[in-house]
Design a protein around this motif. Structure first.
Motif, short mmCIF file in Angstrom:
data_model
loop_
_atom_site.label_atom_id
_atom_site.label_comp_id
_atom_site.label_asym_id
_atom_site.label_seq_id
_atom_site.Cartn_x
_atom_site.Cartn_y
_atom_site.Cartn_z
N GLY A 180 12.50 -7.29 17.26
CA GLY A 180 11.56 -6.33 16.69
C GLY A 180 11.65 -6.30 15.17
N VAL A 181 11.16 -5.21 14.60
CA VAL A 181 11.12 -5.04 13.15
C VAL A 181 12.52 -4.71 12.62
CG1 VAL A 181 10.11 -3.70 11.26
CG2 VAL A 181 8.74 -4.25 13.27
N LYS A 182 12.89 -5.31 11.50
CA LYS A 182 14.15 -5.01 10.83
C LYS A 182 13.84 -4.71 9.37
CE LYS A 182 18.57 -7.08 9.35
NZ LYS A 182 19.50 -6.01 9.75
N VAL A 183 14.22 -3.50 8.90
CA VAL A 183 13.90 -3.06 7.55
C VAL A 183 15.13 -2.44 6.92
CG1 VAL A 183 12.46 -1.54 6.15
CG2 VAL A 183 11.49 -2.63 8.17
N THR A 184 15.50 -2.91 5.73
CA THR A 184 16.59 -2.31 4.98
C THR A 184 16.03 -1.32 3.97
OG1 THR A 184 16.58 -3.99 3.23
CG2 THR A 184 17.91 -4.45 5.20
N VAL A 185 16.90 -0.56 3.34
CA VAL A 185 16.46 0.39 2.32
C VAL A 185 15.75 -0.36 1.19
CG1 VAL A 185 17.22 2.10 0.62
CG2 VAL A 185 18.34 1.99 2.85
N LYS A 186 16.29 -1.51 0.81
CA LYS A 186 15.67 -2.32 -0.25
C LYS A 186 14.28 -2.80 0.19
CE LYS A 186 16.74 -6.21 -3.32
NZ LYS A 186 15.56 -7.04 -3.10
N ASP A 187 14.17 -3.29 1.43
CA ASP A 187 12.87 -3.73 1.95
C ASP A 187 11.86 -2.59 1.92
OD1 ASP A 187 13.95 -6.22 2.53
OD2 ASP A 187 14.48 -5.65 4.58
N LEU A 188 12.29 -1.42 2.36
CA LEU A 188 11.40 -0.26 2.43
C LEU A 188 10.92 0.13 1.04
CD1 LEU A 188 10.03 2.02 3.98
CD2 LEU A 188 12.18 3.29 3.88
N SER A 189 11.81 0.13 0.06
CA SER A 189 11.43 0.47 -1.30
C SER A 189 10.40 -0.51 -1.84
CB SER A 189 12.68 0.48 -2.20
OG SER A 189 12.33 0.73 -3.54
N GLU A 190 10.60 -1.80 -1.54
CA GLU A 190 9.66 -2.82 -2.02
C GLU A 190 8.29 -2.68 -1.35
OE1 GLU A 190 11.69 -6.44 -1.26
OE2 GLU A 190 12.97 -6.32 -3.05
N MET A 191 8.28 -2.35 -0.05
CA MET A 191 7.01 -2.20 0.65
C MET A 191 6.24 -0.99 0.14
SD MET A 191 7.63 -3.27 4.65
CE MET A 191 9.18 -2.42 4.93
N LEU A 192 6.93 0.12 -0.09
CA LEU A 192 6.26 1.34 -0.53
C LEU A 192 5.74 1.23 -1.96
CD1 LEU A 192 8.53 4.12 1.01
CD2 LEU A 192 6.38 3.20 1.90
N THR A 193 6.36 0.37 -2.78
CA THR A 193 5.91 0.20 -4.17
C THR A 193 5.07 -1.07 -4.33
OG1 THR A 193 8.00 -0.94 -4.70
CG2 THR A 193 7.89 1.43 -5.12
N GLY A 194 4.81 -1.79 -3.24
CA GLY A 194 4.03 -3.02 -3.30
C GLY A 194 2.54 -2.76 -3.31
N ASP A 195 1.77 -3.84 -3.22
CA ASP A 195 0.31 -3.73 -3.28
C ASP A 195 -0.26 -2.92 -2.12
OD1 ASP A 195 0.08 -5.31 -5.63
OD2 ASP A 195 0.33 -7.12 -4.44
N SER A 196 0.32 -3.07 -0.93
CA SER A 196 -0.21 -2.39 0.25
C SER A 196 0.20 -0.93 0.31
CB SER A 196 0.27 -3.10 1.52
OG SER A 196 -0.21 -4.42 1.57
N SER A 197 1.34 -0.58 -0.29
CA SER A 197 1.89 0.78 -0.23
C SER A 197 2.01 1.26 1.21
CB SER A 197 1.02 1.76 -1.03
OG SER A 197 1.01 1.40 -2.39
N ALA A 198 2.37 0.35 2.11
CA ALA A 198 2.52 0.68 3.53
C ALA A 198 3.78 0.02 4.06
CB ALA A 198 1.30 0.23 4.33
N ALA A 199 4.34 0.61 5.09
CA ALA A 199 5.59 0.08 5.64
C ALA A 199 5.66 0.34 7.13
CB ALA A 199 6.79 0.72 4.95
N VAL A 200 6.46 -0.48 7.80
CA VAL A 200 6.73 -0.32 9.23
C VAL A 200 8.24 -0.22 9.40
CG1 VAL A 200 6.45 -1.31 11.52
CG2 VAL A 200 4.71 -1.71 9.80
N ILE A 201 8.70 0.80 10.12
CA ILE A 201 10.13 1.05 10.30
C ILE A 201 10.41 1.20 11.79
CG2 ILE A 201 12.08 2.51 9.63
CD1 ILE A 201 10.43 3.58 7.35
N PRO A 202 11.52 0.63 12.28
CA PRO A 202 11.87 0.83 13.69
C PRO A 202 11.94 2.31 14.05
CG PRO A 202 13.30 -0.82 12.71
CD PRO A 202 12.50 -0.22 11.58
N TRP A 203 11.39 2.64 15.21
CA TRP A 203 11.32 4.02 15.68
C TRP A 203 12.34 4.21 16.80
CZ3 TRP A 203 9.35 7.02 19.93
CH2 TRP A 203 9.03 8.34 19.61
N VAL A 204 13.20 5.20 16.64
CA VAL A 204 14.32 5.40 17.56
C VAL A 204 14.06 6.58 18.49
CG1 VAL A 204 16.79 5.88 17.76
CG2 VAL A 204 15.94 4.48 15.89
#
Length: 401
Positions: A180-204
């Motif tokens: 499934g999806v694997k996201v680190t804190v660094k990945d999340l920060s880059e996604m939220l500040t990127g062009d799309s400003s969207a992110a996907v995070i594993p849901w527990v």
């Protein structure tokens, strides 16, 4: 001559004194910190408390000596002997962290923190401040895996896996499986500040353990789809199948099994993913924005319960067509939900347009939220079956093509 020996003696004495001074300066153990003086954090949870403040919860590892018949001090029974959970509230995460330290007799050590869990209520309110703090603070790890929990993050930390040492190890191993999806804190920060400003995070979520007599009242954390963020707020959720539909366009599909059925054929064919390479090919023509999701994947047949002989070229083509249909169906399903219900570019289309059309992107980036809904998306999927395995007995006896 006497002056010469006197000078030599003075130099020798000076050298000895200098060496003694250097030795004193090199004595670096005076301020060492013993492991028993540290509160080693394995996982962190962040929630909104009943008082509308930030509630910071940590899972602390308890070092214990090995007991008879055990390896490394890990108990064969409950994991409660290995970890404990402590919480503190504050107006900010930094304030909560300082209050948490007041509750612990040992100095908090963040170097082993592997997991950051964000409660769903906080995720819906916004997590920008928390992620900014995590990235800017020198102690917490940027490589910690991030999750959004259906229940409070604290409850997930208090859960008890049946096989793993604690909830942190359970979640880390689940995302490391690359299914499934694997996201680190660094990945999340880059996604939220990127062009799309969207992110996907594993849901527990949590489920009751199979052995209720041993772990009555305890729950096991497991990953059940993904949480979708737009800006820094959670705007929706994807199922397991929809989450896998994200991985192909993002070139993150590393492993997995695809099981298909064919018309007019009883049984199923299961194929294991060997390799996958994906590209996003954007195009802007006469004001029309379009993008092609190009996929090239290699698979191997691991089980065939149909009558088809997959060594036969015609039968092999049938299977390939069905695999292509299955992959593209997953991608279309996820794309439809992302556009119609959440309007969140979780595929990274914006980055592809920015890369290939920087001038146009600069003029139109503020309109991307509206453009994203109208982008013409096509799929070009190529499937290669590298290994078909042995043909089944039914096919050998002439039961199939």
């Amino acid at each position: 001559m006497m002056d010469f020996f006197r000078r030599r003696k003075n130099k020798y004495i000076s050298l000895v004194l200098l060496l003694c001074l250097i030795i004193l300066l090199l004595a670096g153990c005076w301020d060492r910190t013993e492991v028993n003086d540290l509160a080693i954090i394995l996982a962190t949870g962040v929630d909104i408390s009943k008082n509308k403040e930030i509630e910071l919860s940590v899972q602390v590892f308890i070092p214990k000596p090995a007991e008879g018949g055990q390896q490394g001090g890990v108990s064969s029974g409950s994991t409660s002997s290995q970890t404990l959970v402590r919480s503190a509230e504050g107006v900010t995460i930094a304030d909560a962290m300082s209050r948490l330290q007041e509750k612990l007799t040992r100095r908090i050590f963040w170097g082993q923190n592997e997991v950051l869990i964000i409660g769903e209520k906080l995720a819906k309110k916004g997590i920008g401040d928390q992620i900014d703090f995590w990235m800017g603070h020198t102690d917490p790890r940027e490589r910690a895996d991030v999750f959004v929990s259906m229940d409070s993050a604290k409850e997930v930390l208090e859960s008890m896996p049946e096989l793993e040492r604690d909830a942190a190890k359970q979640l880390s191993k689940l995302v490391d499986s690359q299914i499934g999806v694997k996201v680190t804190v660094k990945d999340l920060s880059e996604m939220l500040t990127g062009d799309s400003s969207a992110a996907v995070i594993p849901w527990v979520a949590k489920m009751s353990p199979s052995n209720l007599e041993v772990n009555e009242g305890k729950n096991i954390p497991f990953i059940k789809g993904s949480a979708v963020l737009k800006g820094d707020k959670m705007v929706g959720r994807l199922s397991d199948k929809e989450s896998r539909g994200i991985l192909w366009p993002r070139n993150e599909m590393k492993s997995g099994i695809i099981t298909i059925s064919l018309k007019d054929e009883k049984g199923f064919v299961s194929l294991n993913l060997l390799r996958s390479h994906n590209q996003l090919i954007p195009k802007i023509s006469n004001g029309n924005w379009s993008i092609m999701v190009k996929t090239d994947t290699d698979l191997e047949v691991i089980q065939n319960t149909t009558n088809l002989n997959l060594l036969n070229l015609k039968s092999s083509k049938k299977v390939k067509r069905m695999v292509v249909q299955e992959i593209e169906e997953r991608e279309r399903l996820t794309l439809s939900k992302a556009r119609k219900k959440m309007n969140a570019d979780i595929f990274g289309f914006a980055g592809a347009f920015h890369r290939d059309y920087p001038g146009t992107w600069k003029r139109k980036k503020n309109e991307w939220s509206e453009i994203f809904r109208k982008v013409d998306v096509t799929f070009d999927t190529k499937v290669n079956i590298r290994r078909t395995g042995l043909s089944n007995e039914k096919a050998k006896k002439g039961g199939g093509e």
